[in-house]
Each structure stands twice: as structure tokens, then as C-alpha cells.
Design a protein around this motif. Structure first.
Motif, PDB file in Angstrom:
ATOM      1  N   ARG A 195      -7.005  -6.165  12.133  1.00  0.00           N
ATOM      2  CA  ARG A 195      -7.478  -5.172  13.103  1.00  0.00           C
ATOM      3  C   ARG A 195      -7.030  -5.426  14.533  1.00  0.00           C
ATOM      4  N   GLU A 196      -6.555  -6.645  14.800  1.00  0.00           N
ATOM      5  CA  GLU A 196      -6.121  -6.937  16.181  1.00  0.00           C
ATOM      6  C   GLU A 196      -5.029  -5.970  16.621  1.00  0.00           C
ATOM      7  N   VAL A 197      -4.252  -5.435  15.660  1.00  0.00           N
ATOM      8  CA  VAL A 197      -3.127  -4.593  16.072  1.00  0.00           C
ATOM      9  C   VAL A 197      -3.551  -3.170  16.438  1.00  0.00           C
ATOM     10  N   ILE A 198      -4.798  -2.809  16.148  1.00  0.00           N
ATOM     11  CA  ILE A 198      -5.205  -1.411  16.361  1.00  0.00           C
ATOM     12  C   ILE A 198      -4.894  -0.900  17.776  1.00  0.00           C
ATOM     13  N   PRO A 199      -5.224  -1.661  18.820  1.00  0.00           N
ATOM     14  CA  PRO A 199      -4.926  -1.113  20.163  1.00  0.00           C
ATOM     15  C   PRO A 199      -3.433  -0.837  20.392  1.00  0.00           C
ATOM     16  N   SER A 200      -2.572  -1.539  19.651  1.00  0.00           N
ATOM     17  CA  SER A 200      -1.139  -1.354  19.899  1.00  0.00           C
ATOM     18  C   SER A 200      -0.485  -0.348  18.954  1.00  0.00           C
ATOM     19  N   LEU A 201      -1.293   0.303  18.093  1.00  0.00           N
ATOM     20  CA  LEU A 201      -0.698   1.266  17.158  1.00  0.00           C
ATOM     21  C   LEU A 201      -0.146   2.470  17.914  1.00  0.00           C
ATOM     22  N   LYS A 202       1.082   2.833  17.529  1.00  0.00           N
ATOM     23  CA  LYS A 202       1.703   3.973  18.216  1.00  0.00           C
ATOM     24  C   LYS A 202       1.165   5.285  17.655  1.00  0.00           C
ATOM     25  N   VAL A 203       0.890   6.213  18.542  1.00  0.00           N
ATOM     26  CA  VAL A 203       0.490   7.548  18.097  1.00  0.00           C
ATOM     27  C   VAL A 203       1.751   8.393  18.040  1.00  0.00           C
ATOM     28  N   PHE A 263     -18.350  -9.819  13.058  1.00  0.00           N
ATOM     29  CA  PHE A 263     -18.594  -8.385  13.007  1.00  0.00           C
ATOM     30  C   PHE A 263     -17.255  -7.662  13.035  1.00  0.00           C
ATOM     31  N   LYS A 264     -17.221  -6.473  12.520  1.00  0.00           N
ATOM     32  CA  LYS A 264     -16.042  -5.583  12.512  1.00  0.00           C
ATOM     33  C   LYS A 264     -14.719  -6.357  12.497  1.00  0.00           C
ATOM     34  N   HIS A 265     -14.612  -7.154  11.459  1.00  0.00           N
ATOM     35  CA  HIS A 265     -13.461  -8.036  11.376  1.00  0.00           C
ATOM     36  C   HIS A 265     -12.725  -7.791  10.049  1.00  0.00           C
ATOM     37  N   TYR A 266     -11.439  -7.556  10.139  1.00  0.00           N
ATOM     38  CA  TYR A 266     -10.638  -7.479   8.910  1.00  0.00           C
ATOM     39  C   TYR A 266      -9.262  -8.044   9.191  1.00  0.00           C
ATOM     40  N   GLU A 267      -8.915  -9.041   8.420  1.00  0.00           N
ATOM     41  CA  GLU A 267      -7.664  -9.768   8.680  1.00  0.00           C
ATOM     42  C   GLU A 267      -6.439  -9.148   8.036  1.00  0.00           C
ATOM     43  N   GLY A 268      -6.664  -8.229   7.100  1.00  0.00           N
ATOM     44  CA  GLY A 268      -5.533  -7.577   6.449  1.00  0.00           C
ATOM     45  C   GLY A 268      -4.968  -8.389   5.291  1.00  0.00           C
ATOM     46  N   LEU A 269      -4.008  -7.794   4.647  1.00  0.00           N
ATOM     47  CA  LEU A 269      -3.452  -8.358   3.408  1.00  0.00           C
ATOM     48  C   LEU A 269      -2.471  -9.515   3.635  1.00  0.00           C
ATOM     49  N   TYR A 288       0.834  -1.192   0.000  1.00  0.00           N
ATOM     50  CA  TYR A 288       0.000   0.000   0.000  1.00  0.00           C
ATOM     51  C   TYR A 288       0.877   1.252   0.000  1.00  0.00           C
ATOM     52  N   GLU A 289       0.339   2.325  -0.591  1.00  0.00           N
ATOM     53  CA  GLU A 289       1.051   3.604  -0.507  1.00  0.00           C
ATOM     54  C   GLU A 289       0.967   4.166   0.912  1.00  0.00           C
ATOM     55  N   PHE A 290      -0.236   4.065   1.500  1.00  0.00           N
ATOM     56  CA  PHE A 290      -0.468   4.837   2.733  1.00  0.00           C
ATOM     57  C   PHE A 290      -1.336   4.126   3.748  1.00  0.00           C
ATOM     58  N   ALA A 291      -1.564   2.824   3.573  1.00  0.00           N
ATOM     59  CA  ALA A 291      -2.417   2.139   4.545  1.00  0.00           C
ATOM     60  C   ALA A 291      -1.717   2.082   5.897  1.00  0.00           C
ATOM     61  N   HIS A 292      -2.441   1.624   6.908  1.00  0.00           N
ATOM     62  CA  HIS A 292      -1.881   1.545   8.260  1.00  0.00           C
ATOM     63  C   HIS A 292      -1.607   0.072   8.580  1.00  0.00           C
ATOM     64  N   ARG A 293      -0.970  -0.160   9.706  1.00  0.00           N
ATOM     65  CA  ARG A 293      -0.594  -1.542  10.044  1.00  0.00           C
ATOM     66  C   ARG A 293      -1.781  -2.490  10.044  1.00  0.00           C
ATOM     67  N   ASP A 294      -2.955  -2.025  10.492  1.00  0.00           N
ATOM     68  CA  ASP A 294      -4.121  -2.923  10.522  1.00  0.00           C
ATOM     69  C   ASP A 294      -4.515  -3.414   9.131  1.00  0.00           C
ATOM     70  N   ASP A 295      -4.230  -2.633   8.109  1.00  0.00           N
ATOM     71  CA  ASP A 295      -4.568  -3.087   6.754  1.00  0.00           C
ATOM     72  C   ASP A 295      -3.619  -4.185   6.271  1.00  0.00           C
ATOM     73  N   TYR A 296      -2.460  -4.264   6.891  1.00  0.00           N
ATOM     74  CA  TYR A 296      -1.529  -5.365   6.596  1.00  0.00           C
ATOM     75  C   TYR A 296      -1.752  -6.540   7.549  1.00  0.00           C
ATOM     76  N   GLU A 297      -1.764  -6.212   8.838  1.00  0.00           N
ATOM     77  CA  GLU A 297      -1.671  -7.262   9.853  1.00  0.00           C
ATOM     78  C   GLU A 297      -3.007  -7.662  10.462  1.00  0.00           C
TER      79      GLU A 297
END
Ligand code: CFM
Ligand code: HCA
Length: 534
Positions: free
Chosen positions: A380-388, A426-432, A369-378
Motif C-alpha cells: 500500500r505504500e505505493v498508493i500515493p504515487s499511483l498514476k491516474v 492498521f490498514k496495512h497490506y504488503e502485497g504479493l 493477477y489479472e487486474f489487480a493494481h500496483r498496491d496489490d503487488y508492491e
């Protein structure tokens, strides 16, 4: 594959190589508990020719661009307006009312003196002019880089005129190009404002059964038209598409849907969350790219509503549509089976299109991806651990609460539980990553140098990306398909779209023309300008 990674990094100075190494990944997510971490949504390293665009592009071009009856005024130099003027192939049907501002280019055409003395007066005049000419339901204002630099208060101007014109909803977006590291920040800024100023405005619910919202579908090449055709045939009512061929009233009625279907996870997943928190609308991930994926997504919608009448109708539609699709797939597979593809686009499509290629027996050997976030690769489980970091902190996160009057849980906790126990997610996405073979090469924010290197090493049968990559790839002798604009093709979504895509790719990978790309001086070194002593 490790050699390939080394090869890509070899040319970089050590500091750059160290950074890029974290964004180039040899996939090992399949069969693993967690996907290895990739660095994404961070600044492009200066000096690198990135494929990314700016925050304004994500806000004005991507999210708000496809709305047809809102006047979108760009506050900035004319170049920024020109850039976002009909360049994205989002199609529109002007509908019964005929209101369609997409062919127009509204701009304040900022000049040097506006930069020096301020441009608010000019913006005000532009809004008044647009209002008096068109009397639209809504006017949106977009900030370009200079607006933020000189400090024009576009929100104050919008508020003042919105109060003046009661029948027109006027609001603004602080989407200066530099605001974030990519378009992705612009999506977020756009969606937040639409959610704050528009969603929930229409109190009356549209008619129809099985009401859904389709989030993150932008009607490029008519994809949304094909999806709507299928919904209609199934008896599903699409209240609001965010934002392909959308209208003011669709956004304003989105709270009446009973399910949100998320197509492009990257550009809009937070809107799905906000619709759930505020109004009680659950969401699911769908994908209408690929005939089998389309069938699967429709069945998921059927399962959610759980009405046998709808489920039967969906199965009938699939049974009616699939034979033609299968026949074409089978025919092209005699030529495309075993061929390889690479896909590097902004976000979701680098994942979604792998399904279409798989239906043709083709493997995607490298993607990113040009600009996706880690959850789009890995996932949605990683969302809580994403660094701001300082860049993401720049982008507002709305705090949303359940609406006292309008919140309505669409399913009882027991109904939700029953669905989940039956395997419904529900609200489930496994990423690429999980969908690509181990050993395949996944690259975030691919640049021009790496694109060419990868093509040289892996020689794919087709390379998919955008206009910036198009010609350099073709010059390497490899067929190139644009998966942003679809070149001049499409739709590629749904059943009819799948057939279009099979035929197009079959034609491309079967063509020999690009392999004859060697220039005369490449074949005959004596024609080069290099002077050689005899
Ligand atoms: Fe979503 Fe898109 Fe994409 Fe995207 Fe885009 Fe696009 Fe894209 Mo170009 S919203 S992330 S910002 S699917 S414009 S319609 S093609 S980069 S892969
Ligand atoms: C954008 C829009 C874009 C560009 C496509 C391309 C699109 O990012 O501003 O580079 O070919 O899809 O039109 O992504």
C-alpha cells in the motif's frame, strides 16, 4: 529467470514486447527496501488473448451478484444476463425469511429496436414488474455496453421509481463493460453505489459483542459459511459481509461495526477507507485462506478488541480446530512437500492461496493477477504515487467526510498508539511480491500464449487459474485447479476449508493421468497428416 522472461517476450513484435516487459517481473522484493515497479491496471494490448473480464462482470457478477434479497436487473442484451447468472459459485443461505433472488435471471432483454429508439421505457416496465411480483427491499439496475452507447439514463429511471415505491430502494450502476480496463473498475462502481445508497440506512444496531464487517469475501464454494462458523464459535459478531450471502439489511447496518476486516484487498479496500473516514471504523487486513493464516487473522481481531475473554476464546477455538488440520497437513506433506504451483487469478487469491500451498510444503514459483493494481503487488505504500490515467480517471472516487451524527472514533489516539507500539498494523497490506521468493516470476494480466509457455518451461505440479485456462493447461499434461470457481469443490477458507484443499491438491498432484495426455499422432508421427516423400 531472466532467460524465461526473454523467452516469453521473444515472439512479440518489438512494441508489444516493450510493453509486456514492464508487466513481467523477476521478483527481487525480498530484502529490498522497496519493491521494483510493475505496470498494472492498464489496458490489455489489442491482439492479446487476455484472461480478464469486463467492468459489468466486476459490478454485477462479482460485487452485487452474491446479495440474495436485492433484485438485480440487467439492462442489456440477454447474453450479458446469462453470463452473470449463477456462474460464480457464490453460495447462499436463504435464511429465515426465505428471500433469495439469486436463482433468477432478471433482464430487459434489449432488442435492436430498443437500441435504436431507446430502452428506458422497457427498463421502467421491468422494474415495475419486478417490484409488483416480489416487493423486494432493494432493486439494482446494471448497465451493459449498449446502454452507455445509446445514452439511456438508468439513474433517472431508478430515481423516478424509487420515489414512487417508498418501501423499495432503487438505484443504478453505470458499469458498462467498456467503462474500465477490467473487472476492477466494476468493483469500484458497485461499491461506491452501495456506500452511497445503502450503508447507514439502518439506524438500529444489531445485537452482539465484538462487531465486525467482513469486507471482500464472496462465499465462493461456501468459504463465507466456514468463516462465519469460526466467528460464531469465537463469539465475534459479523454484522455485514461484503457481499457473500449478504442481505440488504446487512449492508444497511455496516456502520455499526467496530472493526472492518478486509479479505480481498483488491475489490474493496476503498470501502474500508470510506467506512473509517465517515464512521470512524478502523480496518485491518485479514486472510482466512490457510489454517495458519486463519489463526493469525483471528488473533489479530482479538488483539484489536483487547478483551481477555475474547482472546482466550479465540485461542481455545484455534487449539480445538488445529490438531485435525495439522494431522491432515502432515500426512499429505509426505507426498506434496517440495512440489510446485503457479497461480494466476483475478486479484487477491493469487496471493492468499500461496499460504495454503506453503502449509503443504509446496512452493508457488510463478503468480500474478489479472487486474489487480500496483498496491496489490508492491504494498500500500505505493498508493500515493499511483498514476491516474485516462482510464482510471473514468472511475469516480467518492469524497467522503466524517458523518456529523454517526462518526465515532472506536479507539482513542492513545489506544491506537499502544496497539501500534505493540506491533499491531492498521490498514496495512504488503502485497504479493514480498511474500514470493526472489527470482520467482510475477506476471500481470497473463495471456494464453504466456501461460502455455510458462508451463512448458517451468513444468509446475499444479497450475491454478480459471475456466479459460483450464483445458489448454490440461492438454499440456499438467493438473489444473480452478481457483475462481474451485471447480466443484470448496470451501477452502478457514480450518475445514484447509483440510478440503490439502486433500484436493494431494489428489491432483499425485495423479498421473494428465501425463498420459499425448495424442496418438504426437507419439507416432506417421499418424500425422503431414505428407512426407519416402
Ligand atoms: Fe477478490 Fe474475489 Fe479475487 Fe475478485 Fe474475481 Fe473471484 Fe478472483 Mo474470479 S473479488 S479479486 S473479481 S478474491 S470473481 S471471488 S475468483 S477473479 S481472485
Ligand atoms: C468474472 C468472474 C470470474 C471468472 C472465472 C473464470 C469468477 O471475472 O467475471 O474465468 O473461471 O471467479 O467466476 O472471475
Amino acid at each position: 529467470p531472466t532467460d524465461i522472461k526473454d523467452e516469453l517476450l521473444k515472439k512479440y513484435p518489438p512494441k508489444v514486447a516493450r510493453k509486456r516487459a514492464k508487466q513481467i517481473m523477476i521478483n527481487e522484493a525480498v530484502g529490498a527496501d522497496t519493491s521494483p515497479e510493475i505496470v498494472a491496471n492498464v489496458r490489455t494490448i489489442p491482439g492479446i488473448i487476455t484472461m480478464r473480464g469486463c467492468t459489468y462482470a466486476g459490478c454485477k457478477g462479482v460485487i452485487m451478484g452474491p446479495t440474495r434479497d436485492i433484485v438485480n436487473i440487467v439492462h442489456g442484451p440477454i447474453g450479458c444476463s446469462f453470463y452473470a447468472w449463477l456462474t460464480r459459485r457464490n453460495q447462499t443461505d436463504a435464511g429465515k425469511d426465505g428471500e433469495n433472488y439469486i436463482p433468477y435471471c432478471f433482464s430487459t432483454d434489449m432488442q435492436d429496436q430498443d437500441i435504436i429508439f431507446g430502452g428506458e421505457k422497457k427498463l421502467e416496465a421491468a422494474i415495475i414488474e419486478a417490484y409488483e411480483l416480489f416487493h423486494p427491499k432493494g432493486i439494482c439496475i446494471f448497465a451493459t455496453c449498449p446502454v452507455g452507447l445509446i445514452g439511456d439514463d438508468i439513474h433517472a429511471v431508478a430515481r423516478k421509481l424509487s420515489a414512487q415505491y417508498e418501501d423499495c430502494n432503487i438505484f443504478a450502476f453505470s458499469c458498462e463493460g467498456y467503462k474500465g480496463v477490467s473487472q476492477s473498475a466494476g468493483h469500484h462502481i458497485a461499491n461506491n453505489q452501495v456506500f452511497t445508497h445503502l450503508v447507514g440506512e439502518n439506524k438500529k444496531s444489531p445485537e452482539g459483542e465484538y462487531k465486525i464487517n467482513l469486507l471482500g469475501e464472496y462465499n465462493i464454494g461456501g468459504d463465507g459459511f466456514e468463516i462465519d462458523r469460526i466467528f460464531k464459535k469465537c463469539g465475534i459478531t459479523n454484522i455485514s459481509t461484503f457481499s457473500g450471502n449478504s442481505t440488504y439489511d446487512q449492508f444497511a447496518s455496516a456502520q455499526h461495526a467496530d472493526l472492518s476486516c478486509v479479505m480481498c484487498h483488491r475489490s474493496i479496500n476503498y470501502v474500508a477507507d470510506m467506512l473509517e473516514t465517515k464512521y470512524g471504523i478502523p480496518w485491518i487486513k485479514v486472510n482466512f485462506i490457510g489454517a495458519r493464516s486463519t489463526a493469525k487473522s483471528l488473533r489479530k481481531i482479538g488483539e484489536y478488541f483487547g478483551d481477555p475473554k475474547l482472546i482466550k476464546r479465540i485461542n481455545d477455538v484455534i487449539a480445538e480446530e488445529m490438531p485435525e488440520v495439522e494431522a491432515v497437513a502432515e500426512e499429505v506433506r509426505t507426498r506434496t512437500n517440495g512440489k510446485t504451483a503457479m497461480i494466476f487469478v483475478g486479484g487477491s487469491r493469487a496471493h492468499h492461496y500461496q499460504d495454503l500451498f506453503a502449509e503443504m510444503g509446496m512452493k508457488t514459483i510463478s503468480a500474478g493477477y489479472e487486474f489487480a493494481h500496483r498496491d496489490d503487488y508492491e504494498g500500500r505504500e505505493v498508493i500515493p504515487s499511483l498514476k491516474v490515467d485516462s482510464d482510471s480517471r473514468n472511475i469516480e472516487e467518492l469524497t467522503v467526510e466524517a458523518d456529523e451524527k454517526l462518526f465515532k472514533a472506536r479507539k482513542t489516539p492513545d489506544e491506537v498508539k499502544a496497539l501500534e507500539e505493540a506491533g499491531f498494523k492498521f490498514k496495512h497490506y504488503e502485497g504479493l511480491n514480498k511474500d514470493m521468493d526472489n527470482g520467482s516470476i510475477i506476471v500481470d494480466d497473463l495471456n494464453q500464449y504466456e501461460a502455455e509457455k510458462l508451463v512448458e518451461i517451468l513444468k509446475p505440479d499444479v497450475f491454478c487459474a480459471g475456466i479459460k485456462e483450464k483445458f489448454s493447461i490440461q492438454k499440456l499434461g499438467v493438473p489444473m485447479k480452478q481457483l475462481h470457481s474451485y471447480d466443484s469443490g470448496g470451501p477452502y477458507a478457514g480450518f475445514k476449508g484447509a483440510v478440503n484443499f490439502y486433500k484436493e491438491i494431494d489428489r491432483l498432484v499425485g495423479s498421473k493421468v494428465w501425463s498420459y495426455m499425448k495424442a496418438p499422432w504426437q507419439k507416432n508421427p506417421e499418424l500425422t497428416a503431414t505428407f512426407v516423400w519416402e
